[in-house]
Write a protein that holds these residues in place. Structure first.
Motif, PDB file in Angstrom:
ATOM      1  N   SER A 186      -4.082  -1.653   3.366  1.00  0.00           N
ATOM      2  CA  SER A 186      -5.043  -1.920   4.441  1.00  0.00           C
ATOM      3  C   SER A 186      -6.385  -2.378   3.864  1.00  0.00           C
ATOM      4  O   SER A 186      -6.905  -1.786   2.915  1.00  0.00           O
ATOM      5  CB  SER A 186      -5.254  -0.666   5.294  1.00  0.00           C
ATOM      6  OG  SER A 186      -6.301  -0.871   6.214  1.00  0.00           O
ATOM      7  N   ASP A 237      -9.027  -2.416   5.815  1.00  0.00           N
ATOM      8  CA  ASP A 237     -10.037  -1.770   6.659  1.00  0.00           C
ATOM      9  C   ASP A 237     -10.555  -0.481   6.045  1.00  0.00           C
ATOM     10  O   ASP A 237     -11.531   0.090   6.532  1.00  0.00           O
ATOM     11  CB  ASP A 237      -9.453  -1.465   8.051  1.00  0.00           C
ATOM     12  CG  ASP A 237      -9.069  -2.732   8.788  1.00  0.00           C
ATOM     13  OD1 ASP A 237      -9.721  -3.767   8.528  1.00  0.00           O
ATOM     14  OD2 ASP A 237      -8.120  -2.689   9.599  1.00  0.00           O
ATOM     15  N   SER A 291       2.362  -2.010   6.578  1.00  0.00           N
ATOM     16  CA  SER A 291       1.471  -3.137   6.258  1.00  0.00           C
ATOM     17  C   SER A 291       0.016  -2.853   6.574  1.00  0.00           C
ATOM     18  O   SER A 291      -0.888  -3.315   5.879  1.00  0.00           O
ATOM     19  CB  SER A 291       1.918  -4.397   7.023  1.00  0.00           C
ATOM     20  OG  SER A 291       3.212  -4.763   6.634  1.00  0.00           O
ATOM     21  N   LYS A 292      -0.251  -2.103   7.632  1.00  0.00           N
ATOM     22  CA  LYS A 292      -1.638  -1.809   8.022  1.00  0.00           C
ATOM     23  C   LYS A 292      -2.126  -0.498   7.422  1.00  0.00           C
ATOM     24  O   LYS A 292      -3.232  -0.056   7.718  1.00  0.00           O
ATOM     25  CB  LYS A 292      -1.767  -1.765   9.545  1.00  0.00           C
ATOM     26  CG  LYS A 292      -1.506  -3.114  10.193  1.00  0.00           C
ATOM     27  CD  LYS A 292      -1.675  -3.037  11.703  1.00  0.00           C
ATOM     28  CE  LYS A 292      -1.413  -4.399  12.356  1.00  0.00           C
ATOM     29  NZ  LYS A 292      -1.492  -4.325  13.827  1.00  0.00           N
ATOM     30  N   GLU A 315      -1.208   2.567   7.978  1.00  0.00           N
ATOM     31  CA  GLU A 315      -1.330   3.747   8.830  1.00  0.00           C
ATOM     32  C   GLU A 315      -0.287   4.818   8.522  1.00  0.00           C
ATOM     33  O   GLU A 315      -0.496   5.990   8.826  1.00  0.00           O
ATOM     34  CB  GLU A 315      -1.282   3.353  10.315  1.00  0.00           C
ATOM     35  CG  GLU A 315       0.064   2.794  10.791  1.00  0.00           C
ATOM     36  CD  GLU A 315       0.181   1.298  10.685  1.00  0.00           C
ATOM     37  OE1 GLU A 315      -0.214   0.777   9.643  1.00  0.00           O
ATOM     38  OE2 GLU A 315       0.672   0.647  11.633  1.00  0.00           O
ATOM     39  N   ASP A 369       4.369  -6.249   8.485  1.00  0.00           N
ATOM     40  CA  ASP A 369       3.812  -6.389   9.845  1.00  0.00           C
ATOM     41  C   ASP A 369       4.834  -6.044  10.922  1.00  0.00           C
ATOM     42  O   ASP A 369       4.939  -6.734  11.950  1.00  0.00           O
ATOM     43  CB  ASP A 369       3.289  -7.813  10.076  1.00  0.00           C
ATOM     44  CG  ASP A 369       2.208  -8.183   9.089  1.00  0.00           C
ATOM     45  OD1 ASP A 369       1.334  -7.322   8.854  1.00  0.00           O
ATOM     46  OD2 ASP A 369       2.249  -9.289   8.535  1.00  0.00           O
ATOM     47  N   ASN A 371      -1.938   6.768  15.902  1.00  0.00           N
ATOM     48  CA  ASN A 371      -1.500   7.069  14.531  1.00  0.00           C
ATOM     49  C   ASN A 371      -0.759   8.393  14.441  1.00  0.00           C
ATOM     50  O   ASN A 371      -0.787   9.074  13.403  1.00  0.00           O
ATOM     51  CB  ASN A 371      -2.697   7.074  13.559  1.00  0.00           C
ATOM     52  CG  ASN A 371      -3.284   5.697  13.377  1.00  0.00           C
ATOM     53  OD1 ASN A 371      -2.631   4.690  13.645  1.00  0.00           O
ATOM     54  ND2 ASN A 371      -4.531   5.636  12.937  1.00  0.00           N
TER      55      ASN A 371
END
Length: 1190
Positions: free
Chosen positions: A193, A195, A237-238, A240, A279, A315
């Motif tokens: 990630s 972010d 992918s993110k 989480e 993704d 999440n």
């Protein structure tokens, strides 16, 4: 979370021997799955599990595979110590080796550099390099992973340490973990990630721990105990979620903090590898026994809603509370799997695997979004549905409902006849809330928290899917298993209506008779018994408040603004204005409000109409309603008239006129038509009615023609209607003189106001002849003169004044003001004088004088003072009462005029570098000036004594009058000297001391009366020190003229004296006899040549010479009788002819050979040569500026 196996495969060799799957990876686009099994690399279609192609190239077991981020190539590493680079077209393009078996591979996500790790070293290869750079490592490498930015490579070691290297292979950080010697690191992976605030490394070791570290080596949180040996760690992918598999034969899902959320898949052997499809929510798992499984993870929605607050899981471990109106959000981190959520008023309940936490709001503020923990129920409780009330938790377990207190104590239990399909809190007092329960068998129950007995509301034949109660709890909406929405009246149990295609329903919390339901991607809004209004919408309706509909689509809750226009119009069609107003209050457009207001107004429902117009701020209609209400209060009851007013305001003029006529109010209709310029309709309405009405109509039509930019038509209509004043104003405004004079000639001369307006307008048009004709018709001479004055036709005005002298002031005063405005002040002064306004004439001259002094125009100041002096004489002549005062002023102004006249020359030579004046003239002028100002108080404004003294000092020095120069320089020390002259004065004061202490005798002035020689500086002023005879100066050179003043004997008038002088015969000179005769008188000697002494003639001038030594300070002029007058020659006498009340002044020249010129205007005397020179230069007298011919 729920895992669904999409496909499954068993990898075997040709002999049907199971092949262990050591490593798997996805192609970046997610379409292909690369598998390391046995000594082959297998390529699968990720969507359906089809084997695309097995790749052969390794001679021993393939331990690892990795795909480049750009999708162009992938690599495989084997126990045969080799690494093969494959293209995306499944072709091998490169092969290189290490000294030991390859343990792991990882592609740099940015530079696509490949890190290949063997047992004791690792190599770095990139397409640009021909060779592979290798680096030794102290311990066996088990795993590796690049950071997101591709700057650092983490190596997991068998000794339990993690080594972090840069792109050059140099070690930057070494993570030494507790108990490392018994916990080999088996799998590591960086969080992908972008972010996150920092890079996060997940580490799984065979100490059965899952840990997270920063790039700096600092641990994040605490170790998570797994209770099995992990073999693989892979991120979503993110970032989480984390997927972990190992010796427990399971693949598990964890949060990014390491909290276990659930099992993805259970297998019969160790899980050696797992990979997450980029993704997406798909996970591929590889096992020891060759099992290759592909799972889809389905995350169910866990949420709760109460009015405008929506709580949902995020999440898997967080709860987000969203305020649907303000869109504020607040997150609560539970750090454990959230299983159920319930929200009610200021309460929030969250069920975790082993406990229930109850939160409450900090305050009762409806906008407050801050929650705090109120209670914890530390019990593992299983339930299908969870509901929270003010003081209780309600658990639904199939047919059973349990009521728990916040401490976890079971207070009540209800057992239903069938499975519970739907439960909802419908409000109530704290601790006594009501629950709405829908069962599978069609029963709908109402349960109170404090009542052990459920109440059956109604029973239907189909299973309940969704329920909602109207805001007054009088109606119930049910959605059944057949997607039908049924609405019941709870009092009568009657089915009011039903609608198909519904999956959820909600009543409007602000309006009783409105609900909405969703189904088949449509939103349906139903008001009362009207047809359903539909519009497109995705998702499920879960709430309806005012004009906002709360819609849940997939995982997101949204508040949709839905105008209530359709429902409002349905009520309007039935003329149900109050209901329509209530619906409009929920939310409609301004245009809908306008329609509602107008419909209510036409229906004469003024209360609703007023509210509607207030909403859209239409003051015009509010004034109409107010006026109608006032008229109703006064007793008017004719609704036809009221409706006619409404139609008129709405533009339905003909309908309004019909209503007026029907109610016998034709005048209102006539007024309306004329106001609207609908004169044809007005004429139809009048017909053959009252002529006065017709005249009024013509006048109004003229008004309209004027306002519609047809002025000539309007003027003609006004004339035909007898409205002459309005016609005159229009004609005058547009400047039509011919039409104006025609109108004026038609008017009666008694109509003075109209004629006066005509004349005024004609004058403004500059048609003065026509204006004069009108004024003459009126006989208004004063106005005629005023017009000529305003037009500046002075000759015509003067002609009129000659015939009517009583208006003299009306002409000359404006004339004088006009002259003054045009800088013709002297003429203005004369005009004031002609008008008899002496004070104004004097005031003009005084102002001119002040201006001239202020601007250093001293010759003009002298001229204006001379004019003032003459003005004073005129006033003294015209007003005997002011004679003495004016004569005193005359003398003062005359003195100031002479001083300013002389000072102009001195000022110029002081401020200018060059001068045309002779030194003798400047010398005489400065003496004249200083003698004219014996005291400081006698100095007029603007005249500088310092300038006069400086000029005197300078010229005295030049002319050898050193004694006078010394006096001047000494006097300069007592006055303020201009800065630019100070140095010259100081220098002159020093140099004059070197000169003799005497004056040149030829400079000393002589008195021509007593023959006394006077000093250059005379304390007596400009007069003789002996006889006090005032010196007579030539007003150019300021030389003393050889003139002696005489006065007439009593009884002789000025005119008589002039006559005698004009008639006198010049005396003949006697011949000299040739004899000399000498005589002495004081310091004077005379020599006379002749035979005999002259005869003694009694001449008063000579008699005065004989008595020159009289000590008399008073001036006694020579008195002349008729005999002496007759003996005088006219050419030697100069007469100053002053106007009355002054008398003439007579001077006799004692040196007739010296020619003298007298200015008849100012009575100043000049040496003839000087005067002629100045006159030729300027064309007028140098003192009074008057031409001799004038």
């Amino acid at each position: 979370m729920r895992a669904v196996a999409t496909w499954l495969d068993k990898v075997q060799d040709r002999d049907k021997v199971e092949q262990c799957i050591w490593s798997i990876c996805f192609k970046p686009d997610g379409n292909q799955l690369i598998v390391a099994a046995g000594n082959r690399v297998l390529v699968y279609d990720a969507i359906d599990g089809t084997l695309i192609q097995p790749l052969k190239g390794h001679k021993d077991t393939v331990y690892c595979v990795a795909y480049a981020k750009d999708g162009k190539r992938f690599a495989s590493g084997s126990a045969d110590k080799s690494v093969i680079i494959w293209t995306s077209k499944l072709e091998g393009i490169l092969k290189y080796t290490h000294n030991d078996a390859i343990q792991c591979l990882s592609y740099n996500p940015v530079s696509h550099q490949l890190a290949s790790c063997a047992v004791s070293d690792f190599g770095l290869w990139s397409p640009e390099q021909k060779s592979v750079s290798k680096h030794k490592v102290s311990s066996r490498i088990t795993c590796c992973s690049w950071t997101n930015d591709g700057q650092y490579l983490a190596l997991g070691l068998y000794n339990g340490f993690v080594s972090i290297r840069n792109k050059a292979g140099e070690e930057k950080v070494k993570i030494e973990r507790p108990g490392a010697n018994i916990a080999p690191v088996w799998s590591i992976s960086w969080n992908p990630s972008k972010d996150e605030a920092y890079d996060v490394l997940a580490i799984a070791d065979w100490g059965q721990r899952l840990s997270f570290y920063q790039l700096s080596g600092k641990q994040i949180g605490k170790d998570r105990t797994l209770n099995y040996d992990p073999t693989t760690v892979s991120w979503f992918s993110k970032g989480e979620y984390v997927v972990v598999g190992g010796s427990n034969r399971e693949c598990c899902l964890h949060t990014k903090e390491g909290v276990k959320l659930g099992v993805i898949g259970e297998h019969s052997s160790w899980v050696w590898c797992a990979a997450v499809k980029p993704d997406s929510n798909f996970v591929a798992v590889g096992c020891q026994d060759g099992t290759l499984a592909y799972y889809q993870l389905v995350f169910s929605t866990v949420h709760g809603l109460y009015k405008d607050r929506y709580a949902y899981r995020d999440n898997m471990t967080d709860v987000i509370i969203q305020h649907l109106i303000t869109d504020q959000k607040v997150r609560i981190k539970c750090r454990d799997l959230v299983k159920k959520i319930a929200i009610y008023r200021n309460r929030l309940a969250v069920q975790l695997p082993d406990r229930i936490i109850v939160y409450e709001l900090y305050s009762d503020d409806s906008a407050d979004m801050h929650y705090r923990v109120k209670e914890k129920i530390n019990k593992k409780l299983d339930c299908n549905l969870l509901v929270v009330c003010s003081q209780n938790i309600i658990l639904c377990q199939e047919k059973r409902l349990q009521c728990l207190s916040f401490s976890g104590t079971k207070e009540k239990e209800w057992l239903m006849e069938s499975l519970i399909r739907y439960i909802k809190v419908i409000g109530g007092p704290s601790g006594r809330e009501g629950l709405l329960v829908g069962l599978k068998n069609g029963q709908i129950m109402k349960i109170f928290v404090d009542n052990p007995f459920p109440i059956l509301l109604l029973k239907q034949n189909t299973s309940v899917r969704c329920l909602d109660l109207s805001c007054t709890r009088s109606k119930l909406a049910v959605v059944d298993e057949h997607n039908t929405c049924l609405v019941y009246d709870l009092h009568s149990k009657e089915l009011l209506f039903q609608e198909p295609n519904a999956n959820s329903v909600a009543w409007n919390t602000h309006y009783e008779d409105m609900l909405c339901f969703s189904g088949s991607t449509m939103l349906n809004i139903k008001a009362s018994n009207f047809p359903v209004h539909q519009q497109k919408m995705q998702g499920f309706v879960v709430g309806f408040s005012g004009s906002k509909i709360f819609c849940l689509h997939v995982y997101a809750m949204a508040a949709v603004d839905v105008p209530q226009s359709a429902s409002m119009y349905q009520y309007l069609e039935k003329k149900l204005f109050k209901d329509a107003y209530q619906v409009a209050c929920l939310g409609v457009t301004d245009g809908d409000w306008e329609v509602l207001a107008h419909e209510a107004l036409e229906g004469l429902d003024f209360d609703i109409a007023k509210k509607g117009f207030i909403r859209i701020r239409d003051l015009r209609y509010l004034e109409l309603i107010y006026s109608i209400e006032e008229r109703k209060k006064r007793g008017e009851t004719d609704n036809l008239v009221f409706l006619g007013d409404v139609y008129s305001h709405q533009g339905k003029f003909h309908d309004g006129a019909k209503l007026y006529k029907k109610s016998n109010h034709e005048q209102k209709a006539l007024a309306m038509y004329t106001d609207l310029r609908m004169f044809d309709y007005a004429k139809e309405l009048i017909g053959a009615g009252d002529p006065q009405d017709k005249k009024l109509l013509i006048a109004k039509q003229a008004d309209w023609a004027k306002s519609s930019n047809e002025p000539r038509t309007a003027a003609e209509m006004y004339i035909s209607a007898g409205e002459y004043l309005k016609a005159i104003d229009i004609v005058g405004e547009h400047g039509w003189p011919d039409m104006m004079i025609d109108l004026a000639r038609k008017l009666d001369k008694a109509d003075r106001e109209a004629l006066s307006r005509c004349a005024n307008h004609l004058a403004k048009m500059e048609q003065y002849a026509y204006a004069g004709e009108v004024y003459t018709k009126m006989g208004d001479i004063k106005a005629l003169i005023s017009m000529r004055v305003e037009a500046k036709h002075w000759d015509d005005a003067f002609t009129l004044v000659e015939k009517h002298p009583e208006y003299k002031e009306n002409v000359y005063v404006p004339y004088a003001q006009w002259l003054a405005e045009n800088d013709r002040f002297e003429e203005a002064q004369q005009a004031f004088h002609k008008a008899g306004l002496q004070a104004e004439a004097v005031k003009v001259l005084e102002q001119l004088t002040l201006n001239a002094v202020a601007e250093s125009r001293f010759d003009d100041a002298g001229y204006y003072f001379w004019k003032l002096a003459r003005q004073c004489l005129d006033i003294a002549k015209d007003e005997p009462s002011k004679k003495d005062e004016m004569l005193e002023k005359f003398a003062d102004f005359q003195r100031k005029a002479e001083m300013y006249y002389a000072f102009q020359v001195i000022y110029k030579q002081v401020v200018e570098p060059f001068t045309s004046s002779r030194p003798e003239d400047l010398f005489n002028m400065s003496r004249f000036l200083l003698h004219s100002m014996p005291t400081a108080n006698d100095i007029p404004p603007g005249i500088s004594k310092a300038a006069a003294l400086y000029t005197l000092a300078k010229q005295s020095k030049n002319l050898s009058a050193f004694k006078l120069a010394r006096y001047a320089y000494e006097s300069l020390q007592t006055v303020r000297v201009p800065q630019h002259l100070q140095e010259l004065v100081d220098l002159g004061s020093l140099t004059i001391k070197t000169k003799p202490f005497q004056d040149a005798e030829e400079l000393l002035p002589m008195c021509y009366r007593c023959s006394t020689t006077n000093p250059l500086f005379n304390n007596c002023g400009n007069q003789c020190v002996n006889c006090s005879q005032p010196f007579v100066f030539s007003f150019v050179s300021f030389d003393v003229l050889p003139l002696v003043e005489f006065v007439l004997d009593d009884g002789i008038t000025d005119e008589e004296a002039l006559h005698i002088l004009d008639m006198s015969i010049p005396r003949k000179k006697k011949e000299n006899t040739g004899h000399w005769q000498e005589s002495r008188m004081g310091n004077m000697q005379t020599l006379r040549l002749g035979d005999e002494p002259p005869e003694e003639v009694e001449d008063p001038f000579k008699a005065r010479l004989k008595t020159y030594n009289e000590n008399s300070s008073d001036f006694k002029p020579v008195v002349v009788n008729k005999a002496i007058l007759k003996s005088m020659t006219r050419s030697e006498v100069y007469v100053l002819k002053w106007p009355k009340p002054l008398r003439y002044q007579f001077y006799r020249s004692l040196l007739p050979d010296i020619t003298i010129t007298l200015c008849p205007s100012c009575n100043k005397l000049f040496h003839t040569d000087d005067f002629e020179q100045k006159y030729l230069q300027n064309g007028y007298c140098p003192f009074c500026k008057v031409k001799m011919e004038d």
